[in-house]
Write an enzyme that holds these catalytic residues in place. Structure first.
Site, PDB file in Angstrom:
ATOM      1  N   CYS A   2      19.697  45.397 -19.019  1.00  0.00           N
ATOM      2  CA  CYS A   2      19.024  47.101 -19.567  1.00  0.00           C
ATOM      3  C   CYS A   2      19.994  47.506 -20.750  1.00  0.00           C
ATOM      4  O   CYS A   2      21.140  47.126 -21.116  1.00  0.00           O
ATOM      5  CB  CYS A   2      19.236  47.966 -18.306  1.00  0.00           C
ATOM      6  SG  CYS A   2      18.627  47.617 -16.781  1.00  0.00           S
ATOM      7  N   ARG A  27      18.043  41.062 -24.954  1.00  0.00           N
ATOM      8  CA  ARG A  27      18.417  40.989 -23.622  1.00  0.00           C
ATOM      9  C   ARG A  27      17.736  40.683 -22.500  1.00  0.00           C
ATOM     10  O   ARG A  27      17.985  40.347 -21.466  1.00  0.00           O
ATOM     11  CB  ARG A  27      19.485  42.309 -23.401  1.00  0.00           C
ATOM     12  CG  ARG A  27      20.723  42.358 -24.301  1.00  0.00           C
ATOM     13  CD  ARG A  27      21.170  43.749 -24.060  1.00  0.00           C
ATOM     14  NE  ARG A  27      22.447  43.875 -24.662  1.00  0.00           N
ATOM     15  CZ  ARG A  27      23.643  43.788 -23.814  1.00  0.00           C
ATOM     16  NH1 ARG A  27      23.647  43.581 -22.759  1.00  0.00           N
ATOM     17  NH2 ARG A  27      24.524  44.066 -24.976  1.00  0.00           N
ATOM     18  N   TRP A  74      15.453  46.440 -17.192  1.00  0.00           N
ATOM     19  CA  TRP A  74      15.111  45.212 -16.353  1.00  0.00           C
ATOM     20  C   TRP A  74      15.211  45.330 -14.973  1.00  0.00           C
ATOM     21  O   TRP A  74      16.150  45.927 -14.332  1.00  0.00           O
ATOM     22  CB  TRP A  74      16.296  44.354 -16.653  1.00  0.00           C
ATOM     23  CG  TRP A  74      15.997  42.781 -16.110  1.00  0.00           C
ATOM     24  CD1 TRP A  74      15.229  41.824 -16.506  1.00  0.00           C
ATOM     25  CD2 TRP A  74      16.768  42.237 -15.104  1.00  0.00           C
ATOM     26  NE1 TRP A  74      15.373  40.590 -15.642  1.00  0.00           N
ATOM     27  CE2 TRP A  74      16.036  40.832 -14.751  1.00  0.00           C
ATOM     28  CE3 TRP A  74      17.546  42.573 -14.108  1.00  0.00           C
ATOM     29  CZ2 TRP A  74      16.653  40.135 -13.802  1.00  0.00           C
ATOM     30  CZ3 TRP A  74      18.056  41.763 -12.902  1.00  0.00           C
ATOM     31  CH2 TRP A  74      17.501  40.504 -12.632  1.00  0.00           C
ATOM     32  N   ASN A 110      22.363  52.132 -16.647  1.00  0.00           N
ATOM     33  CA  ASN A 110      22.389  50.570 -16.270  1.00  0.00           C
ATOM     34  C   ASN A 110      23.371  50.392 -14.964  1.00  0.00           C
ATOM     35  O   ASN A 110      24.394  51.180 -14.805  1.00  0.00           O
ATOM     36  CB  ASN A 110      23.108  49.927 -17.520  1.00  0.00           C
ATOM     37  CG  ASN A 110      22.142  49.906 -18.884  1.00  0.00           C
ATOM     38  OD1 ASN A 110      21.033  50.472 -18.662  1.00  0.00           O
ATOM     39  ND2 ASN A 110      22.718  49.650 -19.941  1.00  0.00           N
ATOM     40  N   GLY A 111      23.154  49.518 -14.441  1.00  0.00           N
ATOM     41  CA  GLY A 111      23.851  49.318 -13.048  1.00  0.00           C
ATOM     42  C   GLY A 111      23.211  49.346 -11.697  1.00  0.00           C
ATOM     43  O   GLY A 111      21.684  49.412 -11.709  1.00  0.00           O
ATOM     44  N   GLU A 498      22.476  21.531 -16.325  1.00  0.00           N
ATOM     45  CA  GLU A 498      21.975  22.572 -17.604  1.00  0.00           C
ATOM     46  C   GLU A 498      20.735  22.054 -18.099  1.00  0.00           C
ATOM     47  O   GLU A 498      19.922  23.206 -18.202  1.00  0.00           O
ATOM     48  CB  GLU A 498      23.302  22.311 -18.673  1.00  0.00           C
ATOM     49  CG  GLU A 498      22.575  23.222 -19.877  1.00  0.00           C
ATOM     50  CD  GLU A 498      22.485  24.726 -19.803  1.00  0.00           C
ATOM     51  OE1 GLU A 498      22.118  25.111 -20.526  1.00  0.00           O
ATOM     52  OE2 GLU A 498      22.815  25.006 -18.664  1.00  0.00           O
ATOM     53  N   LYS A 502      17.486  24.771 -18.080  1.00  0.00           N
ATOM     54  CA  LYS A 502      16.612  25.238 -19.145  1.00  0.00           C
ATOM     55  C   LYS A 502      15.185  24.999 -18.837  1.00  0.00           C
ATOM     56  O   LYS A 502      14.360  25.905 -19.309  1.00  0.00           O
ATOM     57  CB  LYS A 502      17.265  24.476 -20.393  1.00  0.00           C
ATOM     58  CG  LYS A 502      18.522  24.883 -21.037  1.00  0.00           C
ATOM     59  CD  LYS A 502      18.360  26.097 -21.754  1.00  0.00           C
ATOM     60  CE  LYS A 502      19.425  26.774 -21.861  1.00  0.00           C
ATOM     61  NZ  LYS A 502      19.867  27.282 -20.518  1.00  0.00           N
ATOM     62  N   GLU A 505      14.039  27.983 -16.731  1.00  0.00           N
ATOM     63  CA  GLU A 505      13.937  29.162 -17.200  1.00  0.00           C
ATOM     64  C   GLU A 505      12.939  29.693 -18.177  1.00  0.00           C
ATOM     65  O   GLU A 505      12.463  30.644 -18.217  1.00  0.00           O
ATOM     66  CB  GLU A 505      15.309  29.481 -18.069  1.00  0.00           C
ATOM     67  CG  GLU A 505      16.705  29.627 -17.304  1.00  0.00           C
ATOM     68  CD  GLU A 505      17.839  29.641 -18.141  1.00  0.00           C
ATOM     69  OE1 GLU A 505      18.872  30.446 -17.957  1.00  0.00           O
ATOM     70  OE2 GLU A 505      17.949  28.811 -19.174  1.00  0.00           O
ATOM     71  N   HIS A 521      20.653   9.742  -1.114  1.00  0.00           N
ATOM     72  CA  HIS A 521      21.008  10.426   0.095  1.00  0.00           C
ATOM     73  C   HIS A 521      20.101  11.925   0.254  1.00  0.00           C
ATOM     74  O   HIS A 521      20.537  12.592   0.907  1.00  0.00           O
ATOM     75  CB  HIS A 521      22.328  11.034  -0.148  1.00  0.00           C
ATOM     76  CG  HIS A 521      23.582   9.924  -0.192  1.00  0.00           C
ATOM     77  ND1 HIS A 521      23.746   9.285   0.891  1.00  0.00           N
ATOM     78  CD2 HIS A 521      24.158   9.265  -1.109  1.00  0.00           C
ATOM     79  CE1 HIS A 521      24.908   8.217   0.591  1.00  0.00           C
ATOM     80  NE2 HIS A 521      24.917   8.548  -0.624  1.00  0.00           N
ATOM     81  N   LYS A 620      19.126  38.823 -20.914  1.00  0.00           N
ATOM     82  CA  LYS A 620      19.895  37.854 -21.422  1.00  0.00           C
ATOM     83  C   LYS A 620      21.777  38.073 -21.189  1.00  0.00           C
ATOM     84  O   LYS A 620      22.233  37.118 -20.869  1.00  0.00           O
ATOM     85  CB  LYS A 620      20.088  38.245 -22.880  1.00  0.00           C
ATOM     86  CG  LYS A 620      21.153  37.522 -24.064  1.00  0.00           C
ATOM     87  CD  LYS A 620      20.698  35.974 -24.229  1.00  0.00           C
ATOM     88  CE  LYS A 620      21.882  35.253 -25.018  1.00  0.00           C
ATOM     89  NZ  LYS A 620      21.461  33.961 -24.981  1.00  0.00           N
TER      90      LYS A 620
END
Length: 625
Positions: A2, A27, A74, A110-111, A498, A502, A505, A521, A620
């Site tokens: 946010c 963001r 957000w 925000n929060g 990673e 990616k 995402e 396994h 972000k």
């Protein structure tokens, strides 16, 4: 995440507020809005579309004002919808229905407010009507309930009842030319202008407007008007905070020849690595010295490194995977026992603190709420030696850690981190060498060899980027799939993690990564011709073991996509696709092998038509827990 922008001026600040939101778009957000004091009352515009649509709306509706607040949201509490978008109004209580009373308070936040349910119940009992499902609307009504002619006093009364994290900006119908704000657990900065003052969640929002920035501290409250401002600390005592000159870069960077910021930032990695290593002539602890504070020298890394005998890394997401890779370096080169913790989990479990631990936080933004909370928890346990690897020199993470290494990735706009990750790895490798030297484990010959390899990284990365056409061919196959496996061993297992992240995402393909030895396994049960398997295959001590794992996949009809060093003798054949890396890079190989995985995710997303730079549901800078 946010974003907040606020202003008190003598000019129309609506264009400025919207421009600030545009600088924070990278963001991630799912709604946005603006509220201003105009015509003796409060006006507002909100949308679940992009900021560009908000600009059209305020222009069409002729929304203008000299005092106002704006927000990109957000979604946390309540779905992405106009009625949940900020700014939120409070119409107070009275005999007339709420819809017929003009709003008195407008607020952005925000929060997350943890006790919002009990506050909501109490406010409803007093006659307040809620128009949203958000925790934020509770704060607006709480301030209205405390208001008695002084907005700053009402804010003080309200925040004393809040539990959780917040950055708040508020305006009031009855007090033109006044904006008040508060922060606890979420960042908020004050911008000092000529005859006007500003609030923002990030100095970047004020780029081009003012470079005079005050970073509000935990618990601070701020009252600003066009020609003056004042700050109170958590005890409500008037305080002075240092005004810093901050040359923030606008988020509206030019794309140039690239289709998306993610692609641009992948190709910026050679320069970003070169910038991050600029000025490193030798390995010395002083590379990590703390920043000067109010004219006083920062903490000495030399002294800190002498006092520690283990490392604890705290991070989230992509930064966590860079920490996982660093563990192999720190233990294998420096001989320092290293633990890597997911920051969002660390402070919620019982752990055994060691005061001789170097606590290392990793964050692109330096404002990641979970990582900041984990850092504070570690300090509360008596671990006072702290260091951060961070991309933003003015961030809370840098201010709260004794030591720091600032990566120079530049502004990263794409939500999926790329150049921030590789520059983190570069910083962590330097930390490894500095600790190895302080522990007497780095010979002059090894130092010279590692420095030579690091200086060659930009050239080596350019060679890897030249593989893009081959990766595009892989992406055409992946675009038709809904699942994928990634395999790696040892130092390259975090790189497989990673790579899978990616792909998830930006393409929305379900992807998982495993240490290749774990394949038999359990995960081998998933392997079919419809499950592509990506393997990272450097020519290291585990290569023969990895080749055996690859044979297990082929024997089950799986289709392999292998990133192989040139001397691994892995050749393309039916069901086995190989991209040959330009050169073997030893300990620094992860910085090279991750790049084709970034390109694979990017081009697969392009083929699937997803919103590459703003993937759904993601942000972000994650400034809430």
């Amino acid at each position: 995440m946010c974003g907040i922008v606020g202003a008190a001026s003598h000019r129309d600040i609506v264009p400025l507020l919207v421009q600030g939101l545009q600088r924070l778009e990278y963001r991630g957000y799912d709604s946005c809005g603006v509220a201003v004091h105009a015509g003796g009352g409060l006006g507002r515009a909100r949308t679940t579309s992009r900021v560009a649509d908000l600009l059209t709306q305020v222009s069409t509706e002729h929304i203008e004002g000299q005092t106002g607040i704006a927000h990109t949201r957000w979604a946390t509490h309540g779905a992405p919808a106009v009625h949940n978008a900020h700014p939120h109004f409070s119409h107070g209580v009275g005999e007339l229905p709420s819809s017929q009373r003009p709003p008195r308070i407008a607020l952005v936040h925000n929060g997350i407010i943890e006790n919002h349910e009990s506050l909501r119940t109490a406010l409803m009992a007093r006659g307040y009507v809620f128009a949203s499902q958000t925790d934020t609307e509770v704060i607006a009504h709480l301030i209205d309930s405390a208001y008695d002619g002084d907005l700053f006093e009402a804010l003080k009364t309200a925040v004393a009842q809040l539990h959780g994290a917040y950055a708040i900006a508020v305006i009031c119908r009855d007090e033109p030319h006044r904006v008040v704000g508060a922060r606890a657990g979420s960042p908020l900065v004050l911008g000092v202008g000529q005859g006007e003052n500003f609030l923002a969640s990030d100095a970047m929002a004020l780029a081009g407007v003012t470079d005079q920035i005050v970073y509000l501290e935990e618990g601070d409250l701020v009252d600003l008007q066009p020609g003056k401002y004042w700050i109170a600390d958590r005890h409500h005592k008037r305080v002075e905070r240092r005004v810093r000159t901050v040359h923030a870069h606008s988020g509206a960077a030019e794309l140039g020849p690239y289709r998306h910021y993610m692609q641009k930032e992948i190709f910026e990695q050679p320069r970003a690595i070169a910038d991050t290593l600029e000025g490193v002539e030798g390995i010395v602890p002083e590379l990590f010295d703390g920043a000067e504070v109010d004219g006083q020298p920062g903490a000495s890394a030399y002294r800190v490194f002498e006092e520690i005998d283990q490392v604890l890394i705290l991070a989230c997401g992509t930064s966590y995977y860079s920490g996982c890779a660093a563990k192999y370096w720190l233990e294998g080169i420096a001989g320092v026992p290293t633990q890597v913790e997911i920051a969002s989990e660390y402070r919620y479990r019982d752990s055994v603190p060691n005061p001789r631990t170097l606590v290392v936080t990793i964050s692109q933004s330096g404002e990641t709420a979970d990582t900041l909370a984990a850092l504070r928890h570690a300090r509360s346990l008596g671990m006072a030696q702290t260091l951060t690897i961070c991309n933003v020199a003015t961030s809370a993470m840098v201010r709260e850690c004794k030591l720091a290494y600032i990566t120079r990735a530049g502004v990263e706009i794409g939500v999926a981190s790329t150049k921030a990750f590789t520059t983190q790895l570069a910083g962590l490798f330097l930390l490894t060498l500095a600790l190895a030297q302080s522990k007497g484990r780095l010979s002059e010959e090894d130092e010279a060899r590692y420095l030579k390899e690091m200086r060659h990284l930009p050239v080596a990365l350019q060679s890897v980027l030249a593989l893009e056409p081959q990766v595009v061919a892989w992406a055409e196959d992946f675009a038709r799939k809904e699942n994928a496996l990634f395999l790696g061993r040892g130092l390259h297992y975090p790189i497989a993690l990673e790579g899978a992240l990616k792909l998830k995402e930006v393409t929305y393909i379900h992807a998982e990564a495993y240490a290749a030895g774990e394949l038999k396994h359990g995960p081998l049960a998933l392997v079919t011709s419809e499950m592509p398997v990506v393997a990272v295959a450097p020519n290291d001590a585990l290569l023969d073991k990895l080749k055996s794992n690859l044979q297990e996949v082929r024997a089950r009809g799986g289709v392999l996509y292998v990133l192989a060093d040139g001397d691994t003798h892995i050749e393309s054949s039916e069901g086995l696709h190989v991209i040959r890396m330009p050169e073997h890079y030893g300990r620094l190989s992860p910085l090279l092998h991750v790049v084709p995985l970034q390109l694979l995710a990017y081009h697969t997303a392009c083929a699937r038509g997803t919103d590459v730079d703003k993937p759904r549901n993601l942000a972000k800078s994650v400034t809430v827990e």
